[in-house]
Write a protein that holds these residues in place. Structure first.
Motif, PDB file in Angstrom:
ATOM      1  N   VAL A  56       0.834  -1.213   0.000  1.00  0.00           N
ATOM      2  CA  VAL A  56       0.000   0.000   0.000  1.00  0.00           C
ATOM      3  C   VAL A  56       0.861   1.253   0.000  1.00  0.00           C
ATOM      4  N   LYS A  57       1.974   1.214   0.735  1.00  0.00           N
ATOM      5  CA  LYS A  57       2.812   2.403   0.882  1.00  0.00           C
ATOM      6  C   LYS A  57       3.652   2.688  -0.356  1.00  0.00           C
ATOM      7  N   TYR A  58       4.304   1.663  -0.897  1.00  0.00           N
ATOM      8  CA  TYR A  58       5.279   1.903  -1.965  1.00  0.00           C
ATOM      9  C   TYR A  58       4.696   1.729  -3.361  1.00  0.00           C
ATOM     10  N   LEU A  59       3.546   1.096  -3.485  1.00  0.00           N
ATOM     11  CA  LEU A  59       2.910   0.964  -4.792  1.00  0.00           C
ATOM     12  C   LEU A  59       1.809   1.988  -5.009  1.00  0.00           C
ATOM     13  N   ASP A  60       1.597   2.857  -4.013  1.00  0.00           N
ATOM     14  CA  ASP A  60       0.589   3.930  -4.110  1.00  0.00           C
ATOM     15  C   ASP A  60      -0.795   3.388  -4.486  1.00  0.00           C
ATOM     16  N   VAL A  61      -1.205   2.348  -3.790  1.00  0.00           N
ATOM     17  CA  VAL A  61      -2.533   1.778  -4.029  1.00  0.00           C
ATOM     18  C   VAL A  61      -3.581   2.690  -3.393  1.00  0.00           C
ATOM     19  N   PRO A  62      -4.606   3.125  -4.147  1.00  0.00           N
ATOM     20  CA  PRO A  62      -5.630   4.007  -3.560  1.00  0.00           C
ATOM     21  C   PRO A  62      -6.358   3.317  -2.409  1.00  0.00           C
ATOM     22  N   SER A  63      -6.760   4.100  -1.430  1.00  0.00           N
ATOM     23  CA  SER A  63      -7.421   3.552  -0.250  1.00  0.00           C
ATOM     24  C   SER A  63      -8.790   2.959  -0.566  1.00  0.00           C
ATOM     25  N   SER A  68      -5.003   0.620   4.034  1.00  0.00           N
ATOM     26  CA  SER A  68      -3.835   0.185   4.785  1.00  0.00           C
ATOM     27  C   SER A  68      -4.262  -0.635   5.999  1.00  0.00           C
TER      28      SER A  68
END
Length: 290
Positions: A56-63, A68
């Motif tokens: 979630v942090k490094y692949l910039d997956v939308p919330s 997270s």
């Protein structure tokens, strides 16, 4: 005379299935293996959450796609850190879901065990009921669920009916298979002692089928919970399915994940309860696994 013969048969079966004295060391090994299995499961859980957080942090997956772990924890804690009687918490919906699932499990598994026993004892009943049982199982439950809701209403009846429907088939097949897998020598022994069919069923067939029955119960308890959730999706006033539906309506993805975490934990807990019951009741089954 019949009682004496039945007692002799029971003693023979008990001697054959009784554990030997060296089982004490095996019990210690089993406890150690259980502890190591728990440790491995915890390590796997930590790695899962660590990989989740890093993705979630490094692949910039939308919330709104994948929240997270911290957001899911906050949503989970907000529903747990309340009074058990609060309508804003998870306790009342979870109780409603589990109650209907357990009632449906009792009805479905009881009916499956009964019909499985009858089919195992009679070829006529087997040929009469088995095709319809497979036909019923082959029908998609998502298509049947709206009909069940129409027939039983939006109350608890439809949830219990779908839970019983899903729990029925695993218990039916496993009990039938276990009862039919008895060695012919044991049946011949009971016949030589002039035992009745019920005595043969109670003393020989049912203990032999117990591992199969618990395997079916292990699946049935999860299917019953699943069926209750599906029925709650279609219409209900309370339940974890309603919690998930409400969270989806407001795009609260973290709330959906929190509800899924609770359901997953309940599945693991129910599986552990069934396995614990099996270990206490079917104590002779450990010898075959070893």
């Amino acid at each position: 005379m019949s009682e004496a013969k039945t007692t002799i048969a029971a003693d023979a079966v008990a001697i054959e299935t009784a554990p030997s004295k060296p089982r004490a060391k095996a019990g210690k090994k089993k406890a150690g293996s259980g502890a190591s299995g728990t440790a491995i499961m915890l390590v796997g859980l930590v790695l899962l959450f660590l990989g989740w957080a890093l993705a979630v942090k490094y692949l910039d997956v939308p919330s709104y796609i994948l929240p997270s772990p911290v957001a899911v924890w906050h949503a989970l804690w907000s529903g747990l850190a309340v009074s058990p009687t609060s309508p804003l918490g998870y306790y009342l919906p979870l109780w409603g879901t589990l109650k209907n699932a357990f009632i449906g499990l009792a009805i479905g598994s009881g009916l499956g065990l009964t019909l499985g026993s009858l089919m195992a004892e009679s070829r006529v009943i087997e040929k009469l009921l088995m095709p319809y049982a497979f036909a019923l199982q082959s029908l998609p439950k998502v298509a049947i669920a709206p009909l069940v809701v129409i027939w039983f209403g939006f109350g608890d009846g439809s949830k219990i009916a779908i839970a019983a429907l899903l729990a029925f088939f695993p218990m039916l097949i496993n009990s039938f298979t276990g009862l039919r897998s008895v060695e012919p020598e044991r049946i011949d022994l009971m016949r030589s002692l002039s035992a009745s069919r019920f005595e043969t069923y109670r003393i020989v067939k049912l203990p032999n089928a117990a591992p199969y029955i618990f395997a079916g119960l292990d699946m049935a308890v999860v299917y019953a919970l699943l069926g209750t959730i599906v029925a709650e999706f279609l219409g209900a006033q309370q339940g974890m399915g309603v919690v998930i539906t409400q969270a989806q309506a407001v795009t609260d993805v973290a709330g959906v994940f929190a509800a899924l975490v609770i359901l997953g934990a309940m599945g693991i807990l129910l599986h552990g309860i069934v396995r614990g019951m099996e270990a206490r009741i079917v104590h002779w089954g450990d010898r075959g696994r070893k």
